[in-house]
Each structure stands twice: as C-alpha cells, then as structure tokens.
Scaffold this motif. Structure first.
Motif, PDB file in Angstrom:
ATOM      1  N   ASN A 124      -5.983   9.394  -4.119  1.00 27.61           N
ATOM      2  CA  ASN A 124      -5.699  10.385  -3.090  1.00 27.61           C
ATOM      3  C   ASN A 124      -6.735  10.263  -1.990  1.00 27.61           C
ATOM      4  O   ASN A 124      -7.942  10.335  -2.245  1.00 27.61           O
ATOM      5  CB  ASN A 124      -5.728  11.803  -3.655  1.00 27.61           C
ATOM      6  CG  ASN A 124      -5.467  12.834  -2.561  1.00 27.61           C
ATOM      7  OD1 ASN A 124      -4.408  12.843  -1.940  1.00 27.61           O
ATOM      8  ND2 ASN A 124      -6.451  13.683  -2.284  1.00 27.61           N
ATOM      9  N   ILE A 125      -6.257  10.055  -0.777  1.00 26.89           N
ATOM     10  CA  ILE A 125      -7.135   9.964   0.390  1.00 26.89           C
ATOM     11  C   ILE A 125      -7.027  11.280   1.144  1.00 26.89           C
ATOM     12  O   ILE A 125      -6.017  11.558   1.794  1.00 26.89           O
ATOM     13  CB  ILE A 125      -6.734   8.787   1.290  1.00 26.89           C
ATOM     14  CG1 ILE A 125      -6.754   7.484   0.495  1.00 26.89           C
ATOM     15  CG2 ILE A 125      -7.663   8.696   2.499  1.00 26.89           C
ATOM     16  CD1 ILE A 125      -6.117   6.321   1.226  1.00 26.89           C
ATOM     17  N   ALA A 171     -12.090  11.568  -1.356  1.00 29.40           N
ATOM     18  CA  ALA A 171     -11.137  10.653  -1.988  1.00 29.40           C
ATOM     19  C   ALA A 171     -11.287  10.790  -3.497  1.00 29.40           C
ATOM     20  O   ALA A 171     -12.361  11.129  -4.003  1.00 29.40           O
ATOM     21  CB  ALA A 171     -11.383   9.218  -1.556  1.00 29.40           C
ATOM     22  N   GLN A 212      -1.686  10.250   0.696  1.00 29.34           N
ATOM     23  CA  GLN A 212      -2.494  10.512   1.880  1.00 29.34           C
ATOM     24  C   GLN A 212      -1.745  11.462   2.810  1.00 29.34           C
ATOM     25  O   GLN A 212      -0.515  11.525   2.776  1.00 29.34           O
ATOM     26  CB  GLN A 212      -2.829   9.217   2.618  1.00 29.34           C
ATOM     27  CG  GLN A 212      -1.632   8.481   3.180  1.00 29.34           C
ATOM     28  CD  GLN A 212      -2.040   7.216   3.922  1.00 29.34           C
ATOM     29  OE1 GLN A 212      -2.955   6.517   3.531  1.00 29.34           O
ATOM     30  NE2 GLN A 212      -1.341   6.922   5.020  1.00 29.34           N
ATOM     31  N   ILE A 233      -2.633  11.140   9.583  1.00 31.12           N
ATOM     32  CA  ILE A 233      -4.018  11.554   9.394  1.00 31.12           C
ATOM     33  C   ILE A 233      -4.853  11.390  10.666  1.00 31.12           C
ATOM     34  O   ILE A 233      -5.836  12.102  10.881  1.00 31.12           O
ATOM     35  CB  ILE A 233      -4.637  10.755   8.223  1.00 31.12           C
ATOM     36  CG1 ILE A 233      -5.983  11.335   7.799  1.00 31.12           C
ATOM     37  CG2 ILE A 233      -4.749   9.274   8.561  1.00 31.12           C
ATOM     38  CD1 ILE A 233      -6.542  10.698   6.546  1.00 31.12           C
ATOM     39  N   TRP A 257      -6.347   4.262  11.344  1.00 28.23           N
ATOM     40  CA  TRP A 257      -5.367   4.547  10.291  1.00 28.23           C
ATOM     41  C   TRP A 257      -3.933   4.383  10.799  1.00 28.23           C
ATOM     42  O   TRP A 257      -3.021   4.122  10.013  1.00 28.23           O
ATOM     43  CB  TRP A 257      -5.550   5.964   9.762  1.00 28.23           C
ATOM     44  CG  TRP A 257      -6.769   6.158   8.924  1.00 28.23           C
ATOM     45  CD1 TRP A 257      -7.973   6.673   9.319  1.00 28.23           C
ATOM     46  CD2 TRP A 257      -6.922   5.830   7.534  1.00 28.23           C
ATOM     47  NE1 TRP A 257      -8.854   6.695   8.263  1.00 28.23           N
ATOM     48  CE2 TRP A 257      -8.238   6.176   7.168  1.00 28.23           C
ATOM     49  CE3 TRP A 257      -6.069   5.272   6.583  1.00 28.23           C
ATOM     50  CZ2 TRP A 257      -8.717   5.995   5.872  1.00 28.23           C
ATOM     51  CZ3 TRP A 257      -6.550   5.084   5.290  1.00 28.23           C
ATOM     52  CH2 TRP A 257      -7.853   5.444   4.942  1.00 28.23           C
ATOM     53  N   ASP A 295       0.648  13.142   0.605  1.00 24.04           N
ATOM     54  CA  ASP A 295      -0.196  13.736  -0.427  1.00 24.04           C
ATOM     55  C   ASP A 295       0.402  14.984  -1.057  1.00 24.04           C
ATOM     56  O   ASP A 295       0.360  15.154  -2.283  1.00 24.04           O
ATOM     57  CB  ASP A 295      -1.606  14.012   0.105  1.00 24.04           C
ATOM     58  CG  ASP A 295      -1.624  14.943   1.309  1.00 24.04           C
ATOM     59  OD1 ASP A 295      -0.565  15.186   1.927  1.00 24.04           O
ATOM     60  OD2 ASP A 295      -2.727  15.412   1.658  1.00 24.04           O
TER      61      ASP A 295
END
Length: 406
Positions: free
Chosen positions: A108-109, A114, A170, A174, A191, A213
């Motif tokens: 999981n970012i 993390a 994620q 982001i 990203w 996420d």
C-alpha cells in the motif's frame, strides 16, 4: 504487529485452460481452469467440505469434482481435514484450502506511509512492514519494497517461490494532492507517468496488479471481514485522506477508471454557505491539522501504535467533526444507492474506530432523513492494514479464484 522499516452464484464453465502454479508454469493435471476456480472459490466461501457436497452444490459431476480435487491436493492447494463418520458408508473427508499452498504480498502506497503485508492462501496475515515519510517519492517506495521483501523472506527463504504475485494499492491521482501533503511538484508529478506495475514486476520478477487503495480495502472487507453479512454495502476507509468502495449484489463496483465510489472528493457543507471536499474535513490529515492547532507535532501520530490516549485533546474534536461529515456522506450515498449498510474502517486503533462509528451513528440520526431508506452503520472487521491486505488478495484471486465476490 507491523515492523517499521526505514527508507452471487457462480456458473460452471468449460474453458480448456489450466490452473497455473505460483511460479508461473502450468501444472500437468489438465484441469479445466474455470471448474477448478469454481471449486476453490466454493471452499473459500463456505469452508472445508467433502467432495460429494461440493458436487451437489456446484452442479459438477462427482467424478469431475473428485478428479479436480485430487489434482489440487497434488498441487498443495487443498489439504484433507479429519474424516467425518456417518451412520452408514465410508467416512467423508472434508477438503480445505492449504494456507501455505500459496502466498502473496500487498504493497500500500499512502500519502504519509507505505506498508507491505504478506498473507497466506486463506488471507491470514503472516507479516507486515511499514515505513513513514512526509510524502511519497518513487525511489523511496521502491527501496522500501525491495528491503522489505528481503527482510520478510530471510527467515523463510523456501517460501518466496510460493508467491502468486504482488498487489499494489495506491490513491487515485496521487500527484494532485501537492498542497495537502506539502510536497514538491516535481516529485509528485513523476507519479503521473510512472508505470508502477511494470517497474515492480521488473524489479521483483513477480506479476504485479494495481488497484485503488480504498477499493483494495473494500475487497479485504468483502472477502475477509463482514462482507458475507451484507449483499449491498458502502465502505469508507479513513487514512491520510478518506476513500471508499461499493459492493452491490456481493460484487465490488470498481468503475471504468477504478475510482468507483472513491468518496474523497464528495462535496460537503463547509459551514460558511459553500462546500468543501470530504477528504479535507474527514481524514487523518485533518487530525494532523488539529494536533498542530493544539501545539502538538503532527508527526507523532505515525509512531503511536494502538494507543492514542496522549492526543485526546485533539482527538475528541476530530472525531466529532469527522463523524459529522461522514454522516452527511452516508446520507448522500443512501440517497443514490440502495444499500443495507455503510461500513467504517480506518488506519487507526480499534477503539478509536469504535468511537468514531458510534459518533457517526449519532450524527446521522440528527440529520433530515426524509425519503432515505433505513440502513445500518457498522464497524469494519479487517483493521488498519485493510488496504495492503486487500492488495495482497489481488494476485491470489486473479490466479486461483472466480471473480471477487462474497
């Protein structure tokens, strides 16, 4: 406990493909893939069961089930339970998923941390490693992943070849939250064009699958938590920001862009006649702001573990504010989708989740609910690592089970 690391019904198919093992090669049993998936999914949903009962409930012939179960047992995907003696005939032998038949990891970012979690074939957590940062930098996240994989398997070197793959969860887009995480534009915009699945697959040799996420967290609740209790429910996960998921007829609704029921950008009243986004007023980011207002260092929140009693001065007003806006979002969801429940989970201790859920219930009952069908507001059951656990489930279900459903 995580360790810190620095930087519906199932139809029978006659597809002729074969089950593939965790190392990527096809086994030699010649199994019809969809029938094998059907049996594995049935056992996952209902627990250990003898082959005769599996045949009766799936509609497959007894011979087909027997052949497939023998092959799955040979491949170490199923194990035998204790024989059950009946009044007549031979004792029946229930078959169950072999927990150590397949492993998977989920990364999981987050916007503030993390997390990498290792799970077994049943979805039980075996290990977890976490790291914190001010904002996510691609190189730092990849460095954490490589170091964590090495740490996880240094005491279990023979188990790494059991990995089905790596799931990645994620936040959507982001790179758009520069101001909220106080991050340099150059680092965050990297990203936008970065193919993380390809990069991680190249670096680790594992198949990599990516999911939003909050959707990943919702998947973990559906499959491992309270998903079997409700056919239709909305899911809210409160992390650095807030996100959500939606389950209808026992199936995840991800949407065409994998941002279905994302919830974070949902407009809510700002108290001044205008609106703001839910993620700005119901999130751990908002708690960090409250900590700063009371003279505390917001970075303390990352190292508190399961005891948040030392920040009660900031915690109480945060719970009240968060619950108020989550209650409004619950009413908005229920005015659009016919649901049985809203489940609330978050990156927080279980006792804080319980307090928050209870306060959401109280706040919701104070709203004008005319025309909204009644539903329940419930706690989630997976816990604070729901996102990385849900990510880890992705390779397992992609390879061995039918579509993700309760």
């Amino acid at each position: 406990m995580a360790r810190n690391v620095g930087v519906g019904s199932m139809a029978v198919s006659v597809a002729e493909t074969v089950i593939r093992d965790p190392r990527g090669g096809a086994n030699q049993s010649g199994l019809r893939d969809q029938n094998a998936r059907l049996i594995l999914s049935f056992i996952r949903r209902h627990g250990q069961m003898p082959s005769a009962e599996i045949a009766r409930q799936t509609g497959l012939s007894a011979q087909t089930v027997s052949n497939i179960i023998r092959a799955l047992e040979t491949d170490n995907l199923l194990v035998r339970g204790e024989a059950v003696k009946g009044k007549v005939g031979k004792p029946s032998i229930p078959m169950a998923l072999n927990p150590m038949g397949v492993l998977s990891v989920g990364l999981n970012i987050g916007r503030r941390s993390a997390e990498l979690t290792l799970i077994d074939f049943k979805g039980d957590e075996l290990d977890a490693l976490v790291t914190s940062y001010a904002y996510p930098v691609i190189e730092d996240v990849l460095r954490f992943l490589n170091a964590s994989l090495e740490t996880m398997f240094q005491d279990r070197p023979n188990q790494r070849n059991l990995l089905a793959g790596i799931g990645i969860s994620q936040p959507g887009r982001i790179w758009e939250w520069l101001e909220s995480v106080d991050a340099p534009a150059e680092d965050m915009h990297q990203w936008q064009s970065f193919d993380i699945a390809h990069a991680i697959s190249e670096a680790t040799g594992l198949e990599a699958l990516v999911e939003n996420d909050a959707t990943s967290a919702c998947i973990s609740e559906l499959l491992l938590g309270r998903g079997s209790e409700f056919t239709d429910f909305a899911y809210i996960f409160i992390g650095a920001f807030v996100g959500g998921g939606l389950v209808l007829n026992g199936n995840i609704v991800a949407g065409r862009s994998k941002n279905g029921a994302v919830l974070g950008p949902m407009p809510v009243p700002n108290g001044s006649g205008g609106t703001t986004q839910l993620l700005k007023v119901s999130s751990l980011y908002a708690l960090e702001t409250e900590l700063r207002r009371t003279g505390r260092n917001p970075l303390e929140l990352r190292d508190m573990g399961d005891d948040w009693s030392s920040i009660e001065q900031a915690l109480e007003p945060w719970i009240d504010q968060t619950a108020h806006y989550i209650a409004i979002s619950c009413a908005s969801i229920a005015s659009v989708v016919d649901i049985e429940a809203v489940m609330i989970e978050g990156a927080m201790p279980a006792d804080i989740r319980r307090r928050l859920t209870d306060t959401v219930k109280s706040s919701y009952n104070n709203l004008d609910l005319t025309g909204i069908e009644k539903f329940s507001i419930e706690e989630g059951a997976v816990g604070r690592r729901a996102r990385s656990i849900g990510a880890a489930l992705l390779p397992i279900h992609s390879r061995y089970f039918s579509a993700v459903q309760a």
